[in-house]
Each structure stands twice: as structure tokens, then as C-alpha cells.
Design a protein around this motif. Structure first.
Motif, PDB file in Angstrom:
ATOM      1  N   ALA A   1      -5.326   3.521  -3.464  1.00  0.00           N
ATOM      2  CA  ALA A   1      -5.936   4.619  -4.223  1.00  0.00           C
ATOM      3  C   ALA A   1      -6.280   5.779  -3.294  1.00  0.00           C
ATOM      4  O   ALA A   1      -7.103   5.631  -2.393  1.00  0.00           O
ATOM      5  CB  ALA A   1      -7.188   4.129  -4.946  1.00  0.00           C
ATOM      6  N   PRO A   2      -5.668   6.961  -3.489  1.00  0.00           N
ATOM      7  CA  PRO A   2      -5.974   8.101  -2.619  1.00  0.00           C
ATOM      8  C   PRO A   2      -7.304   8.760  -2.974  1.00  0.00           C
ATOM      9  O   PRO A   2      -7.754   8.710  -4.124  1.00  0.00           O
ATOM     10  CB  PRO A   2      -4.812   9.062  -2.887  1.00  0.00           C
ATOM     11  N   GLN A   3      -7.909   9.361  -1.961  1.00  0.00           N
ATOM     12  CA  GLN A   3      -9.081  10.215  -2.128  1.00  0.00           C
ATOM     13  C   GLN A   3      -8.826  11.499  -1.341  1.00  0.00           C
ATOM     14  O   GLN A   3      -7.960  11.533  -0.463  1.00  0.00           O
ATOM     15  CB  GLN A   3     -10.335   9.542  -1.560  1.00  0.00           C
ATOM     16  N   LEU A   4      -9.586  12.545  -1.632  1.00  0.00           N
ATOM     17  CA  LEU A   4      -9.498  13.768  -0.833  1.00  0.00           C
ATOM     18  C   LEU A   4     -10.074  13.466   0.545  1.00  0.00           C
ATOM     19  O   LEU A   4     -11.192  12.964   0.670  1.00  0.00           O
ATOM     20  CB  LEU A   4     -10.276  14.889  -1.520  1.00  0.00           C
TER      21      LEU A   4
ATOM     22  N   SER B   1      -5.487  17.063   3.031  1.00  0.00           N
ATOM     23  CA  SER B   1      -4.908  15.707   3.088  1.00  0.00           C
ATOM     24  C   SER B   1      -5.555  14.757   2.097  1.00  0.00           C
ATOM     25  O   SER B   1      -6.685  14.980   1.635  1.00  0.00           O
ATOM     26  CB  SER B   1      -5.061  15.115   4.500  1.00  0.00           C
ATOM     27  N   LEU B   2      -4.817  13.690   1.818  1.00  0.00           N
ATOM     28  CA  LEU B   2      -5.339  12.533   1.092  1.00  0.00           C
ATOM     29  C   LEU B   2      -5.624  11.428   2.109  1.00  0.00           C
ATOM     30  O   LEU B   2      -4.959  11.338   3.135  1.00  0.00           O
ATOM     31  CB  LEU B   2      -4.318  12.021   0.078  1.00  0.00           C
ATOM     32  N   ILE B   3      -6.588  10.588   1.798  1.00  0.00           N
ATOM     33  CA  ILE B   3      -6.897   9.446   2.647  1.00  0.00           C
ATOM     34  C   ILE B   3      -6.892   8.195   1.780  1.00  0.00           C
ATOM     35  O   ILE B   3      -7.322   8.222   0.613  1.00  0.00           O
ATOM     36  CB  ILE B   3      -8.253   9.637   3.376  1.00  0.00           C
ATOM     37  N   TYR B   4      -6.351   7.102   2.329  1.00  0.00           N
ATOM     38  CA  TYR B   4      -6.221   5.839   1.598  1.00  0.00           C
ATOM     39  C   TYR B   4      -7.099   4.803   2.281  1.00  0.00           C
ATOM     40  O   TYR B   4      -6.682   4.157   3.246  1.00  0.00           O
ATOM     41  CB  TYR B   4      -4.766   5.380   1.594  1.00  0.00           C
ATOM     42  N   ARG B   5      -8.297   4.640   1.786  1.00  0.00           N
ATOM     43  CA  ARG B   5      -9.212   3.655   2.370  1.00  0.00           C
ATOM     44  C   ARG B   5      -9.018   2.294   1.686  1.00  0.00           C
ATOM     45  O   ARG B   5      -8.296   2.178   0.691  1.00  0.00           O
ATOM     46  CB  ARG B   5     -10.659   4.134   2.231  1.00  0.00           C
ATOM     47  N   GLY B   6      -9.682   1.280   2.209  1.00  0.00           N
ATOM     48  CA  GLY B   6      -9.615  -0.046   1.586  1.00  0.00           C
ATOM     49  C   GLY B   6      -8.218  -0.618   1.650  1.00  0.00           C
ATOM     50  O   GLY B   6      -7.598  -0.664   2.716  1.00  0.00           O
ATOM     51  N   ASN B   7      -7.686  -1.030   0.498  1.00  0.00           N
ATOM     52  CA  ASN B   7      -6.368  -1.689   0.494  1.00  0.00           C
ATOM     53  C   ASN B   7      -5.209  -0.699   0.478  1.00  0.00           C
ATOM     54  O   ASN B   7      -4.044  -1.093   0.404  1.00  0.00           O
ATOM     55  CB  ASN B   7      -6.256  -2.664  -0.688  1.00  0.00           C
ATOM     56  N   GLY B   8      -5.503   0.583   0.534  1.00  0.00           N
ATOM     57  CA  GLY B   8      -4.447   1.586   0.654  1.00  0.00           C
ATOM     58  C   GLY B   8      -3.724   1.931  -0.622  1.00  0.00           C
ATOM     59  O   GLY B   8      -2.651   2.540  -0.586  1.00  0.00           O
TER      60      GLY B   8
ATOM     61  N   PRO C   1       0.820  -1.203   0.000  1.00  0.00           N
ATOM     62  CA  PRO C   1       0.000   0.000   0.000  1.00  0.00           C
ATOM     63  C   PRO C   1       0.864   1.267   0.000  1.00  0.00           C
ATOM     64  O   PRO C   1       2.034   1.223   0.383  1.00  0.00           O
ATOM     65  CB  PRO C   1      -0.808  -0.123   1.303  1.00  0.00           C
ATOM     66  N   VAL C   2       0.283   2.375  -0.436  1.00  0.00           N
ATOM     67  CA  VAL C   2       1.036   3.613  -0.622  1.00  0.00           C
ATOM     68  C   VAL C   2       1.399   4.233   0.723  1.00  0.00           C
ATOM     69  O   VAL C   2       0.531   4.450   1.569  1.00  0.00           O
ATOM     70  CB  VAL C   2       0.217   4.626  -1.456  1.00  0.00           C
ATOM     71  N   LEU C   3       2.695   4.532   0.903  1.00  0.00           N
ATOM     72  CA  LEU C   3       3.141   5.294   2.071  1.00  0.00           C
ATOM     73  C   LEU C   3       2.964   6.789   1.808  1.00  0.00           C
ATOM     74  O   LEU C   3       2.384   7.514   2.611  1.00  0.00           O
ATOM     75  CB  LEU C   3       4.599   4.979   2.387  1.00  0.00           C
ATOM     76  N   SER C   4       3.453   7.250   0.664  1.00  0.00           N
ATOM     77  CA  SER C   4       3.317   8.656   0.281  1.00  0.00           C
ATOM     78  C   SER C   4       3.529   8.800  -1.215  1.00  0.00           C
ATOM     79  O   SER C   4       4.411   8.147  -1.787  1.00  0.00           O
ATOM     80  CB  SER C   4       4.336   9.522   1.017  1.00  0.00           C
TER      81      SER C   4
END
Length: 413
Positions: free
Chosen positions: A312-315, A303-310, A45-48
Motif C-alpha cells: 500500500a503506497p503512501q505519500l 514520491s510514494l513510500i511503501y511501508r510494512g509489507n510493501g 510487494p509493489v515494485l512500481s
């Protein structure tokens, strides 16, 4: 926990996935490197986003930094008074101004899903921990005195500070001696954002008497209500949900949060990393900041938030929205909008330049601004939560809103 000053290696976890290691070398250099296994996933999953290459996958490991952490990790730490309070709370174990020490002390409860823990220590208290009274180990970015707290259910209720390996699911923002009714101000502005249909966390105003056992170094001298906001980086069962602010996205240190980028940079990044509708939602929130006189929407307040499997970012939801003009009558925008920061200078030609620089459709940007202004004018004057704001503070907010409506609607103040 081991004395942070004696630790030289920290492992970086994203939930239970080990993504890398921070090593402190002689001379106080701090080096971060990715795990081979994590690099092989392409960085999921995405760290940054700051660590991701334009071609996909991860960039090379960042260069070691002297007497500081890499920017992403520096942005996980508290600033100013909150940092001073946390350093005092951990006096004898954390050297003042030493980022590595403080990250080692607070790394088990950071913003988002990141945990930074001593090498070989992934879980609950182990035999190598020093016998000590449990300490608060949460970190919240920003300068305001705010605490991560636990809302106790059952008989008695109340709010307490998480100690040791506990973690809070609410942020408590305390009143300020410098800024009267700041809690009520933000509470009403969050209500306005929610009325506009924006994604806003649960919030309430509570009395300071509801808090139990707050260590002296975290207490404020100001009377007044506390704003309690549910943490959107914690799930219903306490699970961690990853977030990163735009100082982290752009690899910028907290000290440059007011000048490290412009608003069109955020919009452009959102359009690419998330979607054009997400960028237009940012425009809507930006318009709200302009019309309500919020001069503090710097890089760390988006900020961005990474829900689910981390992956795909969302606002992320709205946070830190309040009107700053009652406290700073000559305040300006925190970042540049098409080369302008003065509220009265943010006329429609500026928004056209902004749209061009952000590579967004001009008509869509202007329509978003116009619709937001119209909706604020419809909602603000009868919003029930206005009643919690003291008259003098409210008068200053109202005067700013009235003055900005013609500016943003195409006329002049």
C-alpha cells in the motif's frame, strides 16, 4: 564484483523477493521481464504502479529498449555531475553514458528497496568477485552533488562514504559554487515544512571537515555547510523501505521530468492510489512551493513510500524543498498548474481548474491553499532557522513570500 561491462543478466530484487530480470542483448538492447512466481502474486510487494494494470495484477513485460533501461530503472541512476563523478569513480569498468553498466555497478545500494545484482549473486562478497579496493556503490537520483553517508558513532564520530557492500543512512548535500547558501536555504525550508506539520526527515547542518575519506571525484570546490538529511528509505536498523518517485509512477524518463506530466496528474494519482486526504496533503505542499518560490518541484521530487509489507503506497516525506527564486529571479514552477507556471499567475481561478482536472473537491482544495498561506504567514517571519540564511538570500525569499500572499489569498500582487 564482476566487471559490469561483462555482465549480461541482472536480477531485480525487492528486498529479498526476486521480481524479475534485466537482460542485455547483442546490439545493446535491454529487456526487463517479471518472474512467473512474482507475477502469480499479482505483483506484490509493489515494485512500481507503472507496472500495474488498471484491472489489477501486472501489465505485460515492457518492450526491450535500445541503448537505455526501461524508465523505472533509468530513474534509479544519478544525473549530470553526480553521474559523471560516479562514472569517473568506476572508470575502466563503466562506459560513459551506459545505463546498464552503471546500474550493474551501483545496483546494491539504490533508492528504496530495489537491488539489481548479477544473476546468481544475491548476497555478500563471493569468490567470483575481483580483488579490488572497495568502491562507493550507492545511487541517488538527481543532479546535485550529494552522497549517501554513514554517521559514525563512538569516539571520534565523523561521516564516511559507504564502500563495497556498506550502505549509508544519511544523504549529505554539498554546497554549490553556483547557488550560495543552498544548504542553509533548504535547511530553513525543511524547518518551515516541519512547523506546518508536514512529515519531514531529521536534518542538520554540518561542517565539511566532519567528512573523512571522500574520493576526489566527489569533492566540491565550494566552501560552506553541508545539509545532512536522514534517509527515509532506510529504517533504524538499516532495513530498506521501498519508494518510487512520480517519474517512475508515470513511466517517464528523467530527461522529461519537467514536462512529462502536470501537477493535477500527481494529485489525481494520489487520490486513486492512496486517498483524497493524501492528495490534499500534496496540495498543501504544492502551495508551500508556490509561496516560497520553489521552481524545482519536478516529477522526481515527489514520491510514494511503501511501508510494512510493501503493498500500500503512501505519500513520502517532504524532500528537496528550497526557494529557487534567490538564484533565478524569473523562475517558474517546474510543472504546469492548470496550464500556468508563472508564480504570479497562480491565482485562485487556476486552483479551481486544477481541482477540476485532479477530480478533487474544489472547496477542499481552496480551503487547503488558504489555510497553508495563512499558516506560512504566521510561522515564516519568526522561524528560528531563518537565522542561518545569509541576508541577501533571505531578502529575496522574503520579497517573494510577501508578493505571493495576496495572489494566493484571492487578491493580486
Amino acid at each position: 564484483m564482476a566487471d559490469p561491462r561483462s555482465i549480461s543478466t541482472l536480477q531485480v530484487l525487492l528486498n529479498d523477493c526476486k521480481v524479475g530480470t534485466i537482460v542485455r542483448t547483442p546490439g545493446d538492447f535491454n529487456a526487463f521481464s517479471f518472474e512467473d512466481r512474482y507475477r502469480a502474486t499479482g505483483g506484490l510487494p509493489v515494485l512500481s504502479l507503472s507496472f500495474r494494470a488498471a484491472t489489477g495484477g501486472l501489465r505485460k513485460d515492457p518492450k526491450p529498449v535500445a541503448r537505455a533501461l526501461p524508465a523505472f530503472f533509468a530513474n534509479l541512476l544519478p544525473e549530470d555531475k553526480l553521474r559523471e563523478a560516479m562514472e569517473k569513480h568506476h572508470a575502466g569498468q563503466v562506459r560513459a553514458g551506459n545505463d546498464f553498466d552503471l546500474l550493474a555497478a551501483l545496483g546494491s545500494d539504490l533508492p528504496g528497496a530495489v537491488r539489481v545484482v548479477p544473476e546468481g549473486d544475491r548476497g555478500p562478497p563471493a569468490a567470483n568477485r575481483l580483488p579490488e579496493r572497495p568502491k562507493a556503490r550507492f545511487s541517488l537520483a538527481g543532479v546535485q552533488m550529494k552522497l549517501s553517508v554513514i554517521k559514525n558513532t563512538g569516539k571520534g564520530g565523523g561521516l564516511t562514504l559507504p564502500l563495497g557492500d556498506e550502505q549509508g543512512s544519511y544523504i549529505a548535500k554539498f554546497p554549490s559554487t553556483s547557488f550560495p547558501a543552498v544548504s542553509e536555504n533548504e535547511y530553513a525550508n525543511l524547518a518551515l515544512a516541519a512547523a506546518l506539520g508536514m512529515e519531514v526527515p531529521e536534518r542538520e547542518l554540518v561542517e565539511q571537515s566532519e567528512f573523512e575519506g571522500i574520493p576526489q571525484e566527489f569533492q566540491t570546490l565550494s566552501d560552506g555547510k553541508v545539509l545532512l538529511v536522514r534517509r527515509f528509505d532506510r529504517g533504524a536498523a538499516g532495513e530498506r523501505i521501498h519508494i518510487e518517485d512520480f517519474a517512475q509512477v508515470f513511466g517517464i524518463y528523467p530527461s522529461r521530468k519537467y514536462e512529462g506530466a502536470a501537477y493535477h496528474d500527481i494529485a489525481a494519482a494520489l487520490a486513486v492510489a492512496v486517498s483524497v486526504p493524501a492528495a490534499l496533503e500534496f496540495v498543501r505542499r504544492l502551495t508551500l512551493a508556490v509561496i516560497t518560490g520553489n521552481g524545482d518541484m519536478h516529477l522526481k521530487n515527489w514520491s510514494l513510500i511503501y511501508r510494512g509489507n510493501g503493498s500500500a503506497p503512501q505519500l513520502a516525506p517532504v524532500y528537496d524543498v528550497l526557494s529557487t527564486v534567490p538564484y533565478f529571479p524569473a523562475d517558474r514552477m517546474a510543472l504546469s498548474l492548470a496550464g500556468e507556471r508563472a508564480f504570479k499567475g497562480l491565482t485562485l481561478p487556476r486552483w479551481k481548474i486544477f481541482a477540476n482536472r485532479a477530480r478533487l473537491p474544489e472547496a477542499a482544495v481552496l480551503n487547503t491553499v488558504a489555510e497553508t498561506v495563512e499558516r506560512v504567514d504566521q510561522l515564516w517571519w519568526t522561524l528560528p532557522e531563518r537565522a542561518v540564511i545569509p541576508e541577501k538570500v533571505l531578502e529575496r525569499i522574503d520579497a517573494h513570500v510577501r508578493s505571493m500572499i495576496p495572489v494566493l489569498a484571492g487578491g493580486s500582487a
